[in-house]
Design an enzyme around this catalytic site. Structure first.
Site, PDB file in Angstrom:
ATOM      1  N   LYS A 149       5.405  -3.856   4.218  1.00 48.00           N
ATOM      2  CA  LYS A 149       4.774  -5.016   3.077  1.00 48.00           C
ATOM      3  C   LYS A 149       4.892  -5.447   2.266  1.00 48.00           C
ATOM      4  O   LYS A 149       5.323  -7.375   2.099  1.00 48.00           O
ATOM      5  CB  LYS A 149       3.549  -4.173   2.974  1.00 48.00           C
ATOM      6  CG  LYS A 149       2.558  -5.518   1.224  1.00 48.00           C
ATOM      7  CD  LYS A 149       1.068  -4.346   1.298  1.00 48.00           C
ATOM      8  CE  LYS A 149       1.964  -3.299  -0.813  1.00 48.00           C
ATOM      9  NZ  LYS A 149       2.123  -3.850  -1.081  1.00 48.00           N
TER      10      LYS A 149
ATOM     11  N   ARG B 252      -5.510  -2.524   2.066  1.00 48.11           N
ATOM     12  CA  ARG B 252      -3.902  -3.522   1.205  1.00 48.11           C
ATOM     13  C   ARG B 252      -2.571  -3.079   2.339  1.00 48.11           C
ATOM     14  O   ARG B 252      -1.440  -3.293   1.878  1.00 48.11           O
ATOM     15  CB  ARG B 252      -3.758  -3.486  -0.330  1.00 48.11           C
ATOM     16  CG  ARG B 252      -4.979  -4.034  -0.818  1.00 48.11           C
ATOM     17  CD  ARG B 252      -4.939  -4.543  -2.121  1.00 48.11           C
ATOM     18  NE  ARG B 252      -3.933  -4.661  -2.684  1.00 48.11           N
ATOM     19  CZ  ARG B 252      -2.796  -5.105  -3.622  1.00 48.11           C
ATOM     20  NH1 ARG B 252      -3.045  -3.775  -4.873  1.00 48.11           N
ATOM     21  NH2 ARG B 252      -1.117  -5.506  -3.081  1.00 48.11           N
TER      22      ARG B 252
END
Ligand code: EPZ
Length: 420
Positions: A22, A399
């Site tokens: 990420k 997330r």
């Protein structure tokens, strides 16, 4: 509101495939603002943070085609234009401020809302702004909005970072790739995610040396092209599953990893007496041994990563003896300690240190994820606790961990999502 329900799941077993990182994908998406033509980014983890970053790029005219099945994104900037992106997107991810550097480089000026802090700290951007100013930009901050204006073309210069900030290093690199002349950044961050960003930019025609060292040199070029790039494996997702395998006394094969990026984590696990075997891009972990207590001090890469601190606190919470964790990166990254306390963990906070007195067992409780990695720590604890745990605010977890519920179920963890 969605919640996770977890039950004790010892001896979990199986293979875990690690996603693209990420924290490499976010700056690389921002850097695509500097590209021309069709750019392809592969091994994209389609997490909520990534989707927010894509929406921010679309707001300035960039076309984004997502292939969720094959995990890649195709980007075309031919219709790009400069505008202030909307605050409701900016405030969702701090990484939105990574748009500043490339937009300043491409358009010569940018207006963007301050990203604000988050649970783990104030998260200032003074080092980012110090870099932009050094490159010749004028900065106006008022009403929560930052106007950055490079009157003419940015001019290469020497910049010293007071702290090896990951985001500031990334933003200054992206601002300086089209500057006139050479920029040298000293005391910069050396994280693998920065090396990946530099590789992406160099593939597009940038001239950047020193990635992974404390001094990065950027020779300004006139424009960049397009490229095809595969994101590096997510070392923090991999580390999280290594700790999970150890804590639940299980045996896991963690696949598609870069072992070099996990040295601080695997050596700390070995110090605890966790079995770790590395081969090519795979790490086998077994938690069958009796663990020792160890102390941890979080440091910039290649030191022990702050993003693995909460997970290790869960691992150290059960057992006998005392461990001390010293968090040197963020000023408020121990909120998971009180949540673990609700489960019976014995943890005291003294300034930037947490003293963890191991207990024989922890018990399931209703707890709240306060941030991304704290949420991961609570999943680890919930799978080791007697009885049922309920974790709320799981949007934090989702997330940063792609398909985590499915991945956990596949290795035998008793987890399910409920909506209330
Ligand atoms: C990146 O955040 C990561 N996020 C964080 O991961 C990670 O914890 C952090 O680096 C440290 O490794 C992304 O890459 C999207 P910093 P960043 O700038 O860039 C101070 C996760 O869990 N600082 O290196 O914001 C700051 O206050 C997230 O995935 C300044 O003082 O981190 C902090 O104390 C959480 N002035 C320290 O530096 C500045 O201008 C480290 O921050 C910038 C930072």
């Amino acid at each position: 509101m969605e919640k996770y329900l977890l039950e004790k799941s010892l001896n979990i077993k199986g293979d875990v495939f690690i996603e693209g990182a990420k924290n490499a994908c976010l700056p690389i998406l921002a850097a695509s603002i500097l590209s021309n033509g069709n750019t392809i980014i592969k091994k994209v983890p389609f997490l909520s943070d990534i989707n927010v970053m894509c929406s921010l790029l679309e707001e300035i005219g960039i076309s984004i085609i997502k292939d969720l099945k094959n995990k890649y994104i195709q980007i075309d900037t031919k219709n790009i234009f400069n505008k202030k992106v909307s605050y409701d997107l900016v405030k969702q991810i701090r990484a939105s401020f990574l748009l500043a550097g490339p937009m300043l480089a491409r358009f010569g000026k940018v207006s963007i809302q301050m990203p604000g802090g988050c649970a783990i700290g104030v998260r200032p951007i003074d080092l980012h702004l110090k870099g932009f100013k050094a490159l010749g930009a004028e900065i106006l901050q008022e009403h929560g909005v930052i106007e950055i204006n490079a009157k003419n073309r940015l001019i290469g210069t020497e910049i010293y970072l007071d702290f090896p900030s990951v985001g500031a290093t990334e933003n200054i690199i992206m601002a300086s790739v089209l500057a006139k002349g050479t920029t040298v950044i000293s005391n910069c961050a050396t994280e693998p995610e920065i090396v990946d960003l530099i590789e992406f930019l160099n593939k597009m025609g940038a001239k950047i040396e020193g990635g992974g060292t404390e001094t990065i040199k950027i020779k300004g070029v006139d424009s960049l092209n397009n490229c095809e790039h595969t994101i590096i494996p997510d070392r923090i997702e991999a580390g999280t599953f290594l700790v999970l395998g150890a804590a639940t006394k299980g045996e896991l094969n963690i696949l598609d990893v870069n072992c070099e990026h996990l040295k601080a984590v695997t050596s700390k696990l070995r110090e605890i007496n966790v079995d770790i075997e590395e081969k090519d891009n795979k790490i086998f972990v077994s938690g069958k041994n009796i663990f020792k207590n160890v102390d941890i001090k979080t440091m910039p890469y290649p030191g022990f990563p702050t993003d693995m601190q909460p997970q290790f606190m869960s691992l150290m919470a059960i057992g006998n003896g005392t461990s001390i964790i010293n968090e040197t990166i963020f000023e408020n990254r121990f909120m998971h300690a009180s949540e673990l306390g609700l489960m019976g963990a014995n943890i005291k906070i003294e300034g930037s240190s947490a003293i963890i007195n191991g207990v024989e067992k922890i018990t399931g409780a209703k707890v709240k994820a306060t941030d991304l990695r704290a949420g991961a720590a609570l999943i680890i604890a919930g799978l080791c606790a007697e009885g049922i745990s309920e974790i709320s605010d799981i949007y934090h977890i989702e997330r940063g961990y792609y398909n985590i519920e499915e991945k956990l179920k596949k290795i035998g963890a008793k987890i399910r999502k409920i909506k209330e």
